[in-house]
Design a protein around this motif. Structure first.
Motif, PDB file in Angstrom:
ATOM      1  N   ILE A 112     -11.163 -15.146  24.184  1.00  0.00           N
ATOM      2  CA  ILE A 112     -12.411 -15.142  24.951  1.00  0.00           C
ATOM      3  C   ILE A 112     -13.160 -13.844  24.671  1.00  0.00           C
ATOM      4  N   GLY A 113     -14.393 -13.972  24.193  1.00  0.00           N
ATOM      5  CA  GLY A 113     -15.227 -12.795  23.978  1.00  0.00           C
ATOM      6  C   GLY A 113     -15.867 -12.362  25.285  1.00  0.00           C
ATOM      7  N   TYR A 114     -15.570 -11.129  25.696  1.00  0.00           N
ATOM      8  CA  TYR A 114     -16.064 -10.621  26.977  1.00  0.00           C
ATOM      9  C   TYR A 114     -16.900  -9.367  26.750  1.00  0.00           C
ATOM     10  N   SER A 115     -18.179  -9.426  27.131  1.00  0.00           N
ATOM     11  CA  SER A 115     -19.071  -8.282  26.944  1.00  0.00           C
ATOM     12  C   SER A 115     -19.272  -7.481  28.223  1.00  0.00           C
ATOM     13  N   GLY A 116     -18.830  -8.038  29.354  1.00  0.00           N
ATOM     14  CA  GLY A 116     -19.074  -7.390  30.640  1.00  0.00           C
ATOM     15  C   GLY A 116     -20.338  -7.869  31.304  1.00  0.00           C
ATOM     16  N   GLY A 117     -21.119  -8.704  30.602  1.00  0.00           N
ATOM     17  CA  GLY A 117     -22.373  -9.210  31.134  1.00  0.00           C
ATOM     18  C   GLY A 117     -22.200 -10.497  31.918  1.00  0.00           C
ATOM     19  N   LYS A 118     -23.325 -11.035  32.361  1.00  0.00           N
ATOM     20  CA  LYS A 118     -23.316 -12.185  33.277  1.00  0.00           C
ATOM     21  C   LYS A 118     -22.742 -13.442  32.629  1.00  0.00           C
ATOM     22  N   ASP A 119     -23.094 -13.728  31.379  1.00  0.00           N
ATOM     23  CA  ASP A 119     -22.655 -14.966  30.739  1.00  0.00           C
ATOM     24  C   ASP A 119     -21.161 -14.963  30.446  1.00  0.00           C
ATOM     25  N   SER A 120     -20.660 -13.854  29.900  1.00  0.00           N
ATOM     26  CA  SER A 120     -19.226 -13.800  29.593  1.00  0.00           C
ATOM     27  C   SER A 120     -18.394 -13.727  30.868  1.00  0.00           C
ATOM     28  N   THR A 121     -18.932 -13.103  31.920  1.00  0.00           N
ATOM     29  CA  THR A 121     -18.220 -13.073  33.193  1.00  0.00           C
ATOM     30  C   THR A 121     -18.133 -14.467  33.797  1.00  0.00           C
ATOM     31  N   PHE A 179      -9.589  -8.990  15.042  1.00  0.00           N
ATOM     32  CA  PHE A 179      -8.678  -9.495  16.066  1.00  0.00           C
ATOM     33  C   PHE A 179      -8.450 -10.988  15.887  1.00  0.00           C
ATOM     34  N   ILE A 180      -9.543 -11.727  15.656  1.00  0.00           N
ATOM     35  CA  ILE A 180      -9.431 -13.172  15.467  1.00  0.00           C
ATOM     36  C   ILE A 180      -8.565 -13.486  14.256  1.00  0.00           C
ATOM     37  N   LEU A 181      -8.796 -12.789  13.158  1.00  0.00           N
ATOM     38  CA  LEU A 181      -8.007 -13.030  11.944  1.00  0.00           C
ATOM     39  C   LEU A 181      -6.538 -12.708  12.162  1.00  0.00           C
ATOM     40  N   ASP A 182      -6.267 -11.678  12.945  1.00  0.00           N
ATOM     41  CA  ASP A 182      -4.888 -11.330  13.252  1.00  0.00           C
ATOM     42  C   ASP A 182      -4.199 -12.462  14.010  1.00  0.00           C
ATOM     43  N   LYS A 183      -4.913 -13.066  14.949  1.00  0.00           N
ATOM     44  CA  LYS A 183      -4.337 -14.170  15.713  1.00  0.00           C
ATOM     45  C   LYS A 183      -4.254 -15.445  14.872  1.00  0.00           C
ATOM     46  N   VAL A 184      -5.195 -15.658  13.964  1.00  0.00           N
ATOM     47  CA  VAL A 184      -5.103 -16.785  13.041  1.00  0.00           C
ATOM     48  C   VAL A 184      -3.865 -16.639  12.172  1.00  0.00           C
ATOM     49  N   SER A 185      -3.627 -15.416  11.698  1.00  0.00           N
ATOM     50  CA  SER A 185      -2.451 -15.160  10.871  1.00  0.00           C
ATOM     51  C   SER A 185      -1.164 -15.419  11.651  1.00  0.00           C
ATOM     52  N   GLU A 186      -1.191 -15.091  12.944  1.00  0.00           N
ATOM     53  CA  GLU A 186       0.000 -15.245  13.780  1.00  0.00           C
ATOM     54  C   GLU A 186       0.233 -16.689  14.211  1.00  0.00           C
ATOM     55  N   HIS A 187      -0.868 -17.411  14.537  1.00  0.00           N
ATOM     56  CA  HIS A 187      -0.734 -18.739  15.139  1.00  0.00           C
ATOM     57  C   HIS A 187      -1.231 -19.885  14.255  1.00  0.00           C
ATOM     58  N   GLY A 188      -1.868 -19.599  13.153  1.00  0.00           N
ATOM     59  CA  GLY A 188      -2.397 -20.654  12.291  1.00  0.00           C
ATOM     60  C   GLY A 188      -3.849 -20.972  12.568  1.00  0.00           C
ATOM     61  N   GLU A 189      -4.187 -21.264  13.823  1.00  0.00           N
ATOM     62  CA  GLU A 189      -5.557 -21.530  14.243  1.00  0.00           C
ATOM     63  C   GLU A 189      -5.773 -20.956  15.637  1.00  0.00           C
ATOM     64  N   VAL A 190      -7.030 -20.677  15.972  1.00  0.00           N
ATOM     65  CA  VAL A 190      -7.374 -20.199  17.309  1.00  0.00           C
ATOM     66  C   VAL A 190      -8.667 -20.855  17.761  1.00  0.00           C
ATOM     67  N   ILE A 191      -8.894 -20.801  19.057  1.00  0.00           N
ATOM     68  CA  ILE A 191     -10.161 -21.253  19.640  1.00  0.00           C
ATOM     69  C   ILE A 191     -10.846 -20.033  20.250  1.00  0.00           C
ATOM     70  N   VAL A 192     -12.036 -19.733  19.770  1.00  0.00           N
ATOM     71  CA  VAL A 192     -12.823 -18.604  20.272  1.00  0.00           C
ATOM     72  C   VAL A 192     -13.750 -19.130  21.362  1.00  0.00           C
ATOM     73  N   THR A 193     -13.634 -18.588  22.553  1.00  0.00           N
ATOM     74  CA  THR A 193     -14.418 -19.054  23.696  1.00  0.00           C
ATOM     75  C   THR A 193     -15.486 -18.024  24.034  1.00  0.00           C
ATOM     76  N   LEU A 194     -16.726 -18.472  24.102  1.00  0.00           N
ATOM     77  CA  LEU A 194     -17.864 -17.572  24.273  1.00  0.00           C
ATOM     78  C   LEU A 194     -18.766 -18.023  25.418  1.00  0.00           C
ATOM     79  N   GLY A 195     -19.505 -17.063  25.960  1.00  0.00           N
ATOM     80  CA  GLY A 195     -20.491 -17.365  26.994  1.00  0.00           C
ATOM     81  C   GLY A 195     -21.870 -17.600  26.410  1.00  0.00           C
TER      82      GLY A 195
END
Length: 501
Positions: free
Chosen positions: A51-60, A162-178
């Motif tokens: 989950i991408g978190y910026s601290g703003g209203k949408d990501s919160t 960070f995403i690539l590191d998790k892809v390497s670890e798990h194969g695939e990931v889902i990136v969740t954004l606001g």
């Protein structure tokens, strides 16, 4: 629906109830339906979420929705991690840094207490990619709308790594954004372009093994604030504090994972050094609200902004390019020479001003507040390396400037790039001037030889020497003779003009 308390001791992860909210404000969907969609997406496979978190209203809002939805599942169903990442550019507005840092700490604290699979992390740019290493070390001019070199280095690349590191670890990931389609027409077009028919997910714009989930993509701004001000924050923060930050800052910088995401709003809720906008209204509003300790930050930012004045650029910028030492002519309808990187003398001034700003800011802050580092030791050492390697800075200016301003010594590496000193630079200047040879040319050639001294294989030294000779070593007066409308005086850095008044 029942009420879910923000107190971790009273919250139940096995509960099938969500927050008590008037769902009529969401005309297009019921909140319970959104929770169900999140749960189905989470349970559909074993791919971890980022989950991408910026601290703003949408990501919160996005994070809250996911938190409540996930907390309704049974413990047996919580079988994959949910990483919450926030990009710290190292030049964020201090109040925003404090807000994000405390939020990430709370997320980890409450996730552990409630036995939820959330892990919050900050991601940082590499030292070589940091703002001040590029601005002061390499001389990149302050970013503007057409040359926004900071976004990739400070925001996109750390998140990508960070995403690539998790892809390497798990194969695939889902990136969740606001991300929301209502943000802009361009944003809506990009989101529609990458959507997958019949799926809640979209293709990632860059990585084949990453997919994107945007649970509030159809929300408008009013929906976001209606939700945040009605639903209690589940990790112990108060959303009214976030609303108060917006009243000061007016707008936010979203979590950026690609170039289609708008880096900033019309006003600033992000980097205190930002010169992409004309005025930093956010910082001005914070100062007006009583945070007068931020005034030196605003003054430094405005100093950078004034260097973008087209008429004054030659005062602060080189004729020669950094990589190839070439001189380029304007081709977009203008006449004359394209100003390139900041001159070394001006960069020395910027470093001194930055350190003075750091001292003044911390002197103005309350004594019990944490010391604010505007530039890290690792950045100072990288700037020193760049100046010595690329600028033939035999005077070793970075330690001298730091010692002058801060009154202390860092653990500088001695003679890491050679033994040439300020005294030898002075002698070389005299000798070179007698023979009408550019002193910096000789310095650069000697530095090349010194760096290759003692190597068993020295084949690459010839390419390095050739590269130095291929640079344009004409004087300013000689260059401007070939360009109509150019004045050599305009290109001379005037020490009296340092304050840019």
């Amino acid at each position: 629906m029942g009420t879910t308390s923000g107190d971790p001791e009273s919250a139940s992860s096995d509960s099938d109830s969500g927050p008590d909210i008037d769902t009529s404000v969401f005309e297009y969907r019921d909140l319970e339906e959104i929770h169900k969609e999140i749960q189905e997406t989470y349970l559909a496979d074993d791919r971890p979420w980022v989950i991408g978190y910026s601290g703003g209203k949408d990501s919160t809002t996005t994070l809250q929705l996911i938190w409540y939805a996930i907390s309704e599942l049974s413990k047996e169903q919580l079988d994959k991690p949910i990483y919450v990442i926030s990009s710290d550019t190292l030049v964020e507005t201090p109040k925003i840094v404090n807000h994000i840092t405390s939020t990430l700490d709370k997320i980890n604290e409450y996730a552990e207490k409630e036995d939820l699979p959330f892990e919050a992390h900050k991601v940082y740019p590499d030292v070589s990619d940091s703002f001040f290493v590029n601005l002061i070390g390499r001389g990149y001019p302050a970013p503007n709308q057409t040359f926004r070199w900071c976004t990739d280095r400070l925001k996109i690349d750390p998140a990508d790594n960070f995403i690539l590191d998790k892809v390497s670890e798990h194969g695939e990931v889902i990136v969740t954004l606001g991300a929301r389609k209502a943000e802009s027409a361009t944003r809506e077009q990009v989101m529609n372009l990458h959507s997958i028919e019949g799926s809640n997910l979209s293709r990632h714009s860059k990585f084949a093994n990453a997919f994107v989930f945007t649970p509030i993509e159809d929300w408008i701004v009013d929906d976001v604030w209606d939700y945040l001000l009605q639903v209690e924050c589940p990790w112990g923060k108060d959303n009214r504090d976030l609303a108060a930050l917006y009243q000061e800052a007016d707008d936010e910088c979203p979590m950026v994972i690609d170039t289609s995401t708008p880096s900033c709003g019309n006003s600033r809720f992000g980097c205190w050094t930002c010169t992409v906008v004309e005025e930093d209204k956010a910082m001005e509003n914070m100062i007006d609200a009583g945070d007068d300790w931020m005034e030196p930050l605003l003054e430094f930012r405005d100093l950078l902004k004034r260097t973008q004045n087209p008429e004054k650029k030659p005062k602060f910028r080189e004729m020669k390019g950094r990589r190839f030492g070439d001189i380029r002519e304007k081709t977009n309808g203008g006449e004359g020479i394209i100003p390139r990187t900041y001159k070394l003398e001006f960069r020395k001034h910027l470093l001194r001003k930055l350190l003075e700003t750091e001292k003044e800011v911390n002197e103005r802050k309350d004594a019990d507040e944490e010391y604010l580092d505007l530039i890290r030791d690792a950045e100072l050492k990288e700037i020193r390396r760049l100046w010595r390697e690329e600028e033939a800075d035999w005077e070793d200016s970075v330690p001298r400037i730091y010692n002058d301003v801060m009154g202390e010594h860092l653990d500088w590496i001695q003679d890491d790039l050679g033994s040439f000193s300020a005294e030898e630079a002075e002698i070389l200047e005299e000798v070179a001037s007698k023979h009408d040879v550019p002193p910096k040319l000789v310095k650069r050639l000697l530095d090349v030889e010194l760096r290759h001294h003692g190597m068993k294989r020295r084949a690459s030294i010839y390419n390095k020497i050739d590269g130095v000779f291929k640079e344009d070593w004409r004087t300013t007066a000689e260059v401007v003779e070939d360009f109509d409308g150019e004045d050599a005086d305009d290109w001379e850095y005037d020490i009296k003009y340092e304050e840019l008044t």
